[in-house]
Motif scaffolding. Sequence first.
Motif: not given
Length: 143
Positions: A57-62
């Motif tokens: 749930f805390k995988t993100e791409y910025t």
Amino acid sequence: MPRKYYSKVSYGLLITVFLVFFSPLILNIIKNGLNQNIILTGLFLIILFGFISHMFFKTEYTIQDNKLKIRCGFFTYKPINIQEIKEITKTNNIISSPAASFDRIEIKYGKFHEIIISPKNKHDFAGYLTSINPEIKNNLITN
């Protein structure tokens, strides 16, 4: 201004991980009852499953400052220079990667590098990358 994309989460995959972790424990409890070893094993598995869920749930791409920054739970990857990205392609590869879903894309960059990720809106994600670097071959347009 940074633009953040979150990973698509495959709940089927998360349920599979849960079943793999806890089915043997539940069967052992049914067969042998509760004891100290089972309780300690259960606590360990709960902590481990919590850690895995956090990563899901805390995988993100910025995207910021011509860099693609990837974060998977507590882990961060080396930023990717968007000018070095060569190609974006849909993939079904199940290799371990910062992707919490099987709906994945592969990014090829540099001379021989690649990474597999799973942004929720992969077409918008790929479109934004190609707006920064029009030389990127975006194979999602045909998929």
